[in-house]
Design a protein around this motif. Sequence first.
Motif, PDB file in Angstrom:
ATOM      1  N   ILE A  21       0.852  -1.178   0.000  1.00  0.00           N
ATOM      2  CA  ILE A  21       0.000   0.000   0.000  1.00  0.00           C
ATOM      3  C   ILE A  21       0.891   1.232   0.000  1.00  0.00           C
ATOM      4  CG2 ILE A  21      -1.762   1.292   1.257  1.00  0.00           C
ATOM      5  CD1 ILE A  21      -2.632  -1.323   2.532  1.00  0.00           C
ATOM      6  N   MET A  22       0.547   2.187  -0.858  1.00  0.00           N
ATOM      7  CA  MET A  22       1.314   3.425  -0.917  1.00  0.00           C
ATOM      8  C   MET A  22       0.758   4.432   0.089  1.00  0.00           C
ATOM      9  SD  MET A  22       1.566   3.738  -5.051  1.00  0.00           S
ATOM     10  CE  MET A  22       2.615   5.169  -5.019  1.00  0.00           C
ATOM     11  N   THR A  23       1.645   5.277   0.614  1.00  0.00           N
ATOM     12  CA  THR A  23       1.188   6.361   1.482  1.00  0.00           C
ATOM     13  C   THR A  23       0.506   7.407   0.607  1.00  0.00           C
ATOM     14  OG1 THR A  23       3.222   7.636   1.265  1.00  0.00           O
ATOM     15  CG2 THR A  23       3.141   6.002   3.048  1.00  0.00           C
ATOM     16  N   LYS A  24      -0.256   8.287   1.237  1.00  0.00           N
ATOM     17  CA  LYS A  24      -0.935   9.354   0.486  1.00  0.00           C
ATOM     18  C   LYS A  24       0.084  10.210  -0.264  1.00  0.00           C
ATOM     19  CE  LYS A  24      -5.184   8.572   1.789  1.00  0.00           C
ATOM     20  NZ  LYS A  24      -6.112   7.980   0.856  1.00  0.00           N
ATOM     21  N   LYS A  25       1.210  10.495   0.374  1.00  0.00           N
ATOM     22  CA  LYS A  25       2.249  11.316  -0.257  1.00  0.00           C
ATOM     23  C   LYS A  25       2.839  10.618  -1.480  1.00  0.00           C
ATOM     24  CE  LYS A  25       6.526  13.795   0.575  1.00  0.00           C
ATOM     25  NZ  LYS A  25       7.601  14.095   1.507  1.00  0.00           N
ATOM     26  N   GLU A  26       3.170   9.324  -1.336  1.00  0.00           N
ATOM     27  CA  GLU A  26       3.705   8.555  -2.468  1.00  0.00           C
ATOM     28  C   GLU A  26       2.698   8.524  -3.623  1.00  0.00           C
ATOM     29  OE1 GLU A  26       6.475   5.090  -0.440  1.00  0.00           O
ATOM     30  OE2 GLU A  26       4.296   4.845  -0.405  1.00  0.00           O
ATOM     31  N   ALA A  27       1.429   8.299  -3.282  1.00  0.00           N
ATOM     32  CA  ALA A  27       0.383   8.231  -4.305  1.00  0.00           C
ATOM     33  C   ALA A  27       0.267   9.559  -5.047  1.00  0.00           C
ATOM     34  CB  ALA A  27      -0.956   7.852  -3.667  1.00  0.00           C
ATOM     35  N   GLU A  28       0.288  10.668  -4.310  1.00  0.00           N
ATOM     36  CA  GLU A  28       0.199  11.989  -4.935  1.00  0.00           C
ATOM     37  C   GLU A  28       1.384  12.241  -5.869  1.00  0.00           C
ATOM     38  OE1 GLU A  28      -0.201  14.829  -1.771  1.00  0.00           O
ATOM     39  OE2 GLU A  28      -2.152  14.025  -1.161  1.00  0.00           O
ATOM     40  N   GLU A  29       2.574  11.816  -5.464  1.00  0.00           N
ATOM     41  CA  GLU A  29       3.767  11.990  -6.297  1.00  0.00           C
ATOM     42  C   GLU A  29       3.651  11.205  -7.601  1.00  0.00           C
ATOM     43  OE1 GLU A  29       7.009  10.893  -3.739  1.00  0.00           O
ATOM     44  OE2 GLU A  29       6.890  12.763  -2.585  1.00  0.00           O
ATOM     45  N   VAL A  30       3.146   9.978  -7.519  1.00  0.00           N
ATOM     46  CA  VAL A  30       2.983   9.152  -8.722  1.00  0.00           C
ATOM     47  C   VAL A  30       1.940   9.763  -9.652  1.00  0.00           C
ATOM     48  CG1 VAL A  30       2.131   6.919  -9.555  1.00  0.00           C
ATOM     49  CG2 VAL A  30       3.776   7.001  -7.683  1.00  0.00           C
ATOM     50  N   LEU A  31       0.827  10.199  -9.083  1.00  0.00           N
ATOM     51  CA  LEU A  31      -0.227  10.803  -9.899  1.00  0.00           C
ATOM     52  C   LEU A  31       0.266  12.083 -10.572  1.00  0.00           C
ATOM     53  CD1 LEU A  31      -3.278  10.269  -7.538  1.00  0.00           C
ATOM     54  CD2 LEU A  31      -2.706   8.973  -9.612  1.00  0.00           C
ATOM     55  N   VAL A  46     -10.681  -4.914  -4.323  1.00  0.00           N
ATOM     56  CA  VAL A  46     -10.331  -4.977  -2.911  1.00  0.00           C
ATOM     57  C   VAL A  46     -10.212  -6.432  -2.431  1.00  0.00           C
ATOM     58  CG1 VAL A  46     -12.677  -4.843  -2.003  1.00  0.00           C
ATOM     59  CG2 VAL A  46     -10.805  -3.891  -0.682  1.00  0.00           C
ATOM     60  N   ASN A  47     -10.906  -7.362  -3.099  1.00  0.00           N
ATOM     61  CA  ASN A  47     -10.845  -8.776  -2.687  1.00  0.00           C
ATOM     62  C   ASN A  47      -9.898  -9.614  -3.554  1.00  0.00           C
ATOM     63  OD1 ASN A  47     -12.372  -8.808  -5.003  1.00  0.00           O
ATOM     64  ND2 ASN A  47     -13.986 -10.119  -4.192  1.00  0.00           N
ATOM     65  N   ASP A  48      -9.007  -8.967  -4.282  1.00  0.00           N
ATOM     66  CA  ASP A  48      -8.031  -9.691  -5.110  1.00  0.00           C
ATOM     67  C   ASP A  48      -7.127 -10.533  -4.198  1.00  0.00           C
ATOM     68  OD1 ASP A  48      -5.390 -10.122  -6.539  1.00  0.00           O
ATOM     69  OD2 ASP A  48      -6.518  -9.131  -8.136  1.00  0.00           O
ATOM     70  N   VAL A  56      -6.097  -3.453   2.725  1.00  0.00           N
ATOM     71  CA  VAL A  56      -6.446  -2.411   1.755  1.00  0.00           C
ATOM     72  C   VAL A  56      -7.918  -2.052   1.847  1.00  0.00           C
ATOM     73  CG1 VAL A  56      -4.644  -3.093   0.136  1.00  0.00           C
ATOM     74  CG2 VAL A  56      -6.921  -4.034  -0.115  1.00  0.00           C
ATOM     75  N   LYS A  57      -8.216  -0.845   1.408  1.00  0.00           N
ATOM     76  CA  LYS A  57      -9.608  -0.398   1.326  1.00  0.00           C
ATOM     77  C   LYS A  57      -9.778   0.358   0.012  1.00  0.00           C
ATOM     78  CE  LYS A  57      -8.558   3.545   4.309  1.00  0.00           C
ATOM     79  NZ  LYS A  57      -7.128   3.333   4.187  1.00  0.00           N
ATOM     80  N   PRO A  58     -10.992   0.424  -0.492  1.00  0.00           N
ATOM     81  CA  PRO A  58     -11.220   1.161  -1.731  1.00  0.00           C
ATOM     82  C   PRO A  58     -10.670   2.589  -1.623  1.00  0.00           C
ATOM     83  CG  PRO A  58     -13.175  -0.061  -1.141  1.00  0.00           C
ATOM     84  CD  PRO A  58     -12.235  -0.170   0.017  1.00  0.00           C
ATOM     85  N   GLY A  59      -9.998   3.019  -2.670  1.00  0.00           N
ATOM     86  CA  GLY A  59      -9.391   4.341  -2.680  1.00  0.00           C
ATOM     87  C   GLY A  59      -7.891   4.309  -2.433  1.00  0.00           C
ATOM     88  N   ASP A  60      -7.368   3.171  -1.940  1.00  0.00           N
ATOM     89  CA  ASP A  60      -5.918   3.035  -1.752  1.00  0.00           C
ATOM     90  C   ASP A  60      -5.237   2.843  -3.097  1.00  0.00           C
ATOM     91  OD1 ASP A  60      -6.049   3.212   1.010  1.00  0.00           O
ATOM     92  OD2 ASP A  60      -6.008   1.034   1.324  1.00  0.00           O
ATOM     93  N   ARG A  78      -1.663   0.310  -9.083  1.00  0.00           N
ATOM     94  CA  ARG A  78      -3.066  -0.055  -9.230  1.00  0.00           C
ATOM     95  C   ARG A  78      -3.885   0.755  -8.231  1.00  0.00           C
ATOM     96  NH1 ARG A  78      -0.961  -1.973 -12.919  1.00  0.00           N
ATOM     97  NH2 ARG A  78      -0.933  -4.080 -13.682  1.00  0.00           N
ATOM     98  N   TYR A  79      -5.126   1.059  -8.616  1.00  0.00           N
ATOM     99  CA  TYR A  79      -6.068   1.778  -7.779  1.00  0.00           C
ATOM    100  C   TYR A  79      -7.081   0.766  -7.248  1.00  0.00           C
ATOM    101  CZ  TYR A  79      -9.496   5.305  -6.361  1.00  0.00           C
ATOM    102  OH  TYR A  79     -10.375   6.082  -5.651  1.00  0.00           O
ATOM    103  N   VAL A  80      -7.274   0.709  -5.941  1.00  0.00           N
ATOM    104  CA  VAL A  80      -8.150  -0.283  -5.315  1.00  0.00           C
ATOM    105  C   VAL A  80      -9.611   0.176  -5.389  1.00  0.00           C
ATOM    106  CG1 VAL A  80      -8.675  -1.550  -3.196  1.00  0.00           C
ATOM    107  CG2 VAL A  80      -6.304  -0.961  -3.742  1.00  0.00           C
ATOM    108  N   VAL A  81     -10.466  -0.720  -5.901  1.00  0.00           N
ATOM    109  CA  VAL A  81     -11.893  -0.446  -6.019  1.00  0.00           C
ATOM    110  C   VAL A  81     -12.689  -1.606  -5.430  1.00  0.00           C
ATOM    111  CG1 VAL A  81     -11.686   1.009  -8.061  1.00  0.00           C
ATOM    112  CG2 VAL A  81     -12.030  -1.444  -8.341  1.00  0.00           C
ATOM    113  N   GLU A  82     -13.972  -1.329  -5.118  1.00  0.00           N
ATOM    114  CA  GLU A  82     -14.876  -2.388  -4.663  1.00  0.00           C
ATOM    115  C   GLU A  82     -15.343  -3.197  -5.854  1.00  0.00           C
ATOM    116  OE1 GLU A  82     -17.628  -1.610  -1.301  1.00  0.00           O
ATOM    117  OE2 GLU A  82     -17.244   0.482  -1.886  1.00  0.00           O
ATOM    118  N   VAL A  83     -15.805  -4.395  -5.561  1.00  0.00           N
ATOM    119  CA  VAL A  83     -16.295  -5.284  -6.614  1.00  0.00           C
ATOM    120  C   VAL A  83     -17.602  -4.769  -7.151  1.00  0.00           C
ATOM    121  CG1 VAL A  83     -17.029  -7.630  -7.130  1.00  0.00           C
ATOM    122  CG2 VAL A  83     -15.177  -7.228  -5.533  1.00  0.00           C
TER     123      VAL A  83
END
Length: 83
Positions: A21-31, A46-48, A56-60, A78-83
Motif C-alpha cells: 500500500i502506498m502512502t498518500k504522499k507517495e500516491a500523490e507523487e505518482v499521480l 479490494v478482494n483480489d 487495503v480499502k477502496p481508494g488506496d 493499481r487503484y483499489v476499487v470495490e467489486v
Amino acid sequence: MASKKIPILVPDHVYVPKHEIMTKKEAEEVLQKFNCQPTELPLIFVNDPAIMGLGVKPGDMIKITRKSSTAGDSLYYRYVVEV
C-alpha cells in the motif's frame, strides 16, 4: 492415510510479485508524475487474492514491484476499487 494439505497464501507465493500500500504522499507523487487521476490507473479489486492481508480499502493505491532478469525491478501501480 490421506496427506495433510498445507494452504498456500497467494501473497506469499513465489510467483506473486511484491504488493504494498502506498502512502498518500507517495500516491500523490505518482499521480503528479504521470499527470493522471487515480481512476485512470489500472484497477485492482479490494478482494483480489494478491492483496489479501494487506488491509487495503477502496481508494488506496498499490505499488507492485516485479523482478525481471533483463529489466531489473519494474514498478506498476493499481487503484483499489470495490467489486
